[in-house]
Design an enzyme around this catalytic site. Structure first.
Site, PDB file in Angstrom:
ATOM      1  N   ASP B 135       0.928  -1.272   0.107  1.00 44.89           N
ATOM      2  CA  ASP B 135      -0.143   0.055   0.001  1.00 44.89           C
ATOM      3  C   ASP B 135       0.831   1.155   0.013  1.00 44.89           C
ATOM      4  OD1 ASP B 135      -2.516   1.168   0.049  1.00 44.89           O
ATOM      5  OD2 ASP B 135      -2.699   1.329   2.240  1.00 44.89           O
ATOM      6  N   TYR B 137       1.286   5.439  -0.139  1.00 39.77           N
ATOM      7  CA  TYR B 137       0.860   6.731   0.429  1.00 39.77           C
ATOM      8  C   TYR B 137       1.174   7.977  -0.469  1.00 39.77           C
ATOM      9  CZ  TYR B 137       1.055   9.465   4.894  1.00 39.77           C
ATOM     10  OH  TYR B 137       0.708  10.235   6.142  1.00 39.77           O
ATOM     11  N   HIS B 142      -3.694  14.262   1.162  1.00 33.72           N
ATOM     12  CA  HIS B 142      -3.961  13.162   2.358  1.00 33.72           C
ATOM     13  C   HIS B 142      -2.648  13.410   3.116  1.00 33.72           C
ATOM     14  CE1 HIS B 142      -5.041   9.625   4.541  1.00 33.72           C
ATOM     15  NE2 HIS B 142      -3.980   9.053   4.392  1.00 33.72           N
ATOM     16  N   ARG B 151       0.800  16.096  13.554  1.00 34.76           N
ATOM     17  CA  ARG B 151       2.444  16.758  13.730  1.00 34.76           C
ATOM     18  C   ARG B 151       2.358  18.409  13.718  1.00 34.76           C
ATOM     19  NH1 ARG B 151       3.619  12.159  10.671  1.00 34.76           N
ATOM     20  NH2 ARG B 151       3.237  13.285   8.742  1.00 34.76           N
ATOM     21  N   GLU B 208     -10.802   4.139   3.925  1.00 31.56           N
ATOM     22  CA  GLU B 208      -9.485   4.956   2.971  1.00 31.56           C
ATOM     23  C   GLU B 208     -10.276   4.715   1.677  1.00 31.56           C
ATOM     24  OE1 GLU B 208      -5.712   4.460   4.131  1.00 31.56           O
ATOM     25  OE2 GLU B 208      -5.884   5.822   5.731  1.00 31.56           O
ATOM     26  N   GLU B 210      -9.209   4.251  -1.835  1.00 31.79           N
ATOM     27  CA  GLU B 210      -7.907   3.964  -2.852  1.00 31.79           C
ATOM     28  C   GLU B 210      -8.409   3.295  -4.225  1.00 31.79           C
ATOM     29  OE1 GLU B 210      -4.583   2.265  -0.835  1.00 31.79           O
ATOM     30  OE2 GLU B 210      -5.274   3.108   1.107  1.00 31.79           O
ATOM     31  N   ASP B 242      -9.302   0.739   1.967  1.00 31.94           N
ATOM     32  CA  ASP B 242      -8.441   0.123   3.246  1.00 31.94           C
ATOM     33  C   ASP B 242      -8.789   0.405   4.560  1.00 31.94           C
ATOM     34  OD1 ASP B 242      -5.965  -0.348   4.427  1.00 31.94           O
ATOM     35  OD2 ASP B 242      -5.011   1.611   4.114  1.00 31.94           O
ATOM     36  N   ARG B 246      -8.297   3.672  13.504  1.00 35.21           N
ATOM     37  CA  ARG B 246      -7.436   4.902  13.813  1.00 35.21           C
ATOM     38  C   ARG B 246      -6.982   4.913  14.939  1.00 35.21           C
ATOM     39  NH1 ARG B 246      -6.032   6.236   8.843  1.00 35.21           N
ATOM     40  NH2 ARG B 246      -7.936   6.566   7.528  1.00 35.21           N
ATOM     41  N   GLN B 249      -4.224   2.350  15.306  1.00 29.32           N
ATOM     42  CA  GLN B 249      -2.948   2.714  14.715  1.00 29.32           C
ATOM     43  C   GLN B 249      -2.260   3.675  15.376  1.00 29.32           C
ATOM     44  OE1 GLN B 249      -4.340   4.275  10.849  1.00 29.32           O
ATOM     45  NE2 GLN B 249      -2.230   4.679  10.083  1.00 29.32           N
ATOM     46  N   TYR B 253       1.528   2.260  15.779  1.00 30.35           N
ATOM     47  CA  TYR B 253       2.295   2.295  14.587  1.00 30.35           C
ATOM     48  C   TYR B 253       3.682   2.654  14.630  1.00 30.35           C
ATOM     49  CZ  TYR B 253       2.609   7.268  13.499  1.00 30.35           C
ATOM     50  OH  TYR B 253       2.717   8.706  13.831  1.00 30.35           O
ATOM     51  N   LYS B 262      -4.746  -2.172  10.437  1.00 32.16           N
ATOM     52  CA  LYS B 262      -5.144  -2.364   8.736  1.00 32.16           C
ATOM     53  C   LYS B 262      -5.531  -3.866   8.590  1.00 32.16           C
ATOM     54  CE  LYS B 262      -3.872   1.943   7.530  1.00 32.16           C
ATOM     55  NZ  LYS B 262      -4.336   2.830   6.578  1.00 32.16           N
ATOM     56  N   THR B 266      -9.319  -5.571   3.964  1.00 34.42           N
ATOM     57  CA  THR B 266      -9.411  -4.653   2.961  1.00 34.42           C
ATOM     58  C   THR B 266     -10.182  -5.263   1.598  1.00 34.42           C
ATOM     59  OG1 THR B 266      -6.817  -4.644   3.651  1.00 34.42           O
ATOM     60  CG2 THR B 266      -7.402  -3.764   1.282  1.00 34.42           C
ATOM     61  N   THR B 358      -4.820   6.638   0.358  1.00 37.79           N
ATOM     62  CA  THR B 358      -5.874   7.282   0.386  1.00 37.79           C
ATOM     63  C   THR B 358      -5.944   8.376  -0.759  1.00 37.79           C
ATOM     64  OG1 THR B 358      -6.139   6.894   2.560  1.00 37.79           O
ATOM     65  CG2 THR B 358      -7.442   8.674   1.555  1.00 37.79           C
ATOM     66  N   GLU B 372     -10.313  12.566   7.808  1.00 38.92           N
ATOM     67  CA  GLU B 372      -9.966  13.880   6.912  1.00 38.92           C
ATOM     68  C   GLU B 372     -11.375  14.592   6.949  1.00 38.92           C
ATOM     69  OE1 GLU B 372      -7.828  11.553   4.250  1.00 38.92           O
ATOM     70  OE2 GLU B 372      -7.038  13.531   3.572  1.00 38.92           O
TER      71      GLU B 372
END
Lengths: 427, 427
Positions: B135, B137, B142, B151, B208, B210, B242, B246, B249, B253, B262, B266, B358, B372
């Protein structure tokens, strides 16, 4: 059902040299090709490979419930799907057939010729079709070493580490058996102090000393494997070299984890040693504090006393023993790894491979990677040919060995060996 | 060889309703089971499934180099291994057979009965055996949204993001076709402000949006796929959800990436739309600055104009359209993803699946996840039944659709749909 194959008093009419990893108490499973290009499932005693399909066709497995072609396969997946009762019956029967006191095959030259091959006359293959490969990170010492080097010595372990057996998904397509050589990977790296990456061959190719276990069909999607049953879903173990490109890893791994730094190659030893064979070497794993969640709690001993060694051999020089470690050092057990992996309903299939993560002990000589042994390159290792190593050089051969030993018996995994060749790339 | 199957003037003697995703210009490939429990490879025109094995046995593919049983399979892997020339010949031939002006099959009732099934009389299966699932990114929007939320809004993109198509390995064993429902995963999470994790059902299950591409055998281990040839190794595309937890995760992670957050499920759409069918919708992808390394540089257009939509349908209520996005928003192209994936010599096999990551656009209505769309739960979405959603509730059905449209033709992927059921777990 009793594991009669483990009887330490038993000897075989096939010769087994002292310190051989494959006495009649081992009976591992693998896949090999003969000189006549026949591929078959087999086992090994001493320096002899044994064709299990031939044994079955000649009636030696009569009375055990097996489909006709279960051993006439190029992978062990179907046999593994038969389940633990069948694995044990077959292993016990093989011990009986090759017992010094059983004349049936021993005294039948025609049958012996069909069944037994000198180990140098066969070629080992990947033992299973690996649908999914997961790699854990279960050595506290390794995680602490890495955290100390790259983050903060006072908070070396990340907050989640003592609560969950941290793991991630690896790449199945580049898992290879012992003896296949690999190429130095190329990729992007960020030189120290720079803000713009450069492209070229990795300068920090490393080994990671690991073991791995192979599962049988465990659970349906949406169901979990309770920890008390987890060992029933583990067919056996192999040695694993989780080849790593440290400089590629440092640049690429945030935020989704290692990718090209790992997926260029993963080497495994070709004979799967069953948990039944390892039973006499069962031992305690480190005490866990804090107490894990109930789904990770277990009673009894769930580690195994497996001695592990890593050798580096430069081209045209003798090999140097650079690491001595032990499987029992791991903080999280295989049962805990499998219970955790499935707690969210993740399905496990026959032939899935689950790596332990780098197995480091508390002594510097037991660190399971060059990253730790040379402390990120600060303390080079002296080689027998008077060269030094911080990481692995082109044409170095890395060999890992693993064996168990008590007063009665020694058995083991043989080795996983692979040479690192120079980089080649077209673009 | 010309792609005659794309002729926009062609019509079929099979009825195709307006706005159907499967006109004769599409001709996707999939695997289905008939009411008589026969599994076969097929294609679709309008609301009719077409048995390609039956077509072959009746001689309709005569002159094309194919093995006898290539379509009598439960996966497309062998057909995909045949390579691009064969895919194109077969797709062109199917267009010819079902062309309004070709009477052969149209006027042969016995053959029609053997070949054509009403779509409601068959059940779609997973189209390929997926050896490895990767997968990526690759949506800048996104990655920027996630970086802003978790962050630093001023440094939302991590330093590597504009240099490499960041990706990670996913789990193949829990990839399911559209229509299979899933269960809410349980696991460990760290409540906000706490230092000790809790255990229970995830409270933040997300989709997600995708797409994914499916590869053919690309390269030997140790070799790479140069970017100029990358599209030759892409068989086609599907929609992919996907599913993500959250809260699991966030806790698990670091440092090795998403794992249990995850790998519980899927979902993919069952018809693989070929790159040939998408050719009329080829378009430019966003300009890249900084210029990527030579191994990632390409000329020409390598995106496709594919409209994407996500719907959420609560139990016993109508569905709400919550997201409208487009495949062409992605910063990194499929060719770049594949060239990057193999630059280190990582082997790619027939049937490997590679997710886009995503797909979010710049407009808030185009964000491809609840994370989001609701900005981590701060802005709930109003549903038609007057309930609200921050993430996905039990018994909600999530449906993704994808289609291309120009002045001549509309074609698409159909949908990928799945209902989230309540958590169940034993331990």
């Amino acid at each position: 059902m009793i594991i009669t194959a483990n009887d330490p008093k038993r000897t075989s009419w096939l010769e087994v040299m002292p310190n051989c990893d494959f006495p009649i108490q081992n009976i591992p499973f693998g896949v090999f090709i003969t000189k006549e290009d026949v591929i078959t499932i087999g086992t090994r005693i001493g320096d002899f490979a044994i064709d299990m399909n031939a044994l079955q066709q000649l009636g030696y497995f009569d009375g055990i419930e097996l489909t006709d072609s279960v051993f006439l396969q190029d992978t062990l997946n179907d046999f593994i799907s038969c389940g633990k009762k069948t694995w044990r019956e077959v292993r016990n029967r093989i011990a009986e057939i090759f017992d010094n006191n059983t004349p049936t095959l021993r005294d039948n030259e025609k049958h012996r010729d069909a069944v037994i091959f000198a180990i140098e006359d066969i070629e080992m293959q990947l033992p299973v079709l690996i649908g999914d490969y997961t790699d854990f990170y279960s050595s506290r010492e390794h995680a602490t070493n890495v955290g100390t080097m790259f983050r903060d010595p006072n908070n070396a372990l990340l907050p989640n580490w003592l609560h969950i057996p941290v793991g991630y998904h690896g790449r199945s397509s580049t898992i290879i058996p012992s003896g296949i050589n690999i190429k130095r990977p190329v990729g992007q790296t960020l030189p120290k102090g720079e803000t713009v990456p450069v492209f070229g061959p990795s300068k920090r190719v490393d080994f990671e000393l690991e073991t791995a276990f192979i599962t049988t069909d465990g659970n349906l999607m949406g169901e979990n494997i309770p920890i008390d049953h987890a060992e029933d879903f583990i067919f056996g173990m192999v040695l694993l070299n989780d080849w790593s490109a440290r400089d590629i890893q440092t640049w690429e791994y945030v935020p989704l984890g290692p990718f090209l730094a790992k997926n260029f190659a993963t080497s495994i030893s070709p004979w799967i040693v069953t948990l039944d064979a390892l039973e006499p070497f069962r031992t305690a794993s480190p005490k866990q504090d804090p107490t894990p969640f109930p789904y990770l709690q277990q009673t009894g001993d769930h580690a195994f006393d497996i001695n592990l060694e890593v050798y580096i051999q430069p081209e045209e020089s003798e090999a140097k023993l650079v690491c001595k470690s032990n499987f029992k050092y791991l903080y999280w057990t295989m049962s805990q790894q499998l219970a955790h992996h499935t707690i969210n309903g993740c399905r496990v299939n026959s032939g899935d491979l689950m790596g332990s993560g780098t197995i480091s002990g508390s002594e510097p000589s037991s660190f399971g990677s060059m990253l730790e042994l040379t402390w990120a390159g600060k303390n080079p290792i002296q080689m027998p040919d008077n060269t030094t190593r911080t990481f692995i050089n082109d044409n170095d051969t890395v060999t890992m060995k693993g064996f168990c030993k008590n007063e009665n018996v020694r058995l083991g995994f043989g080795e996983v060996t692979s040479k690192l060749l120079a980089a080649t790339v077209k673009y």
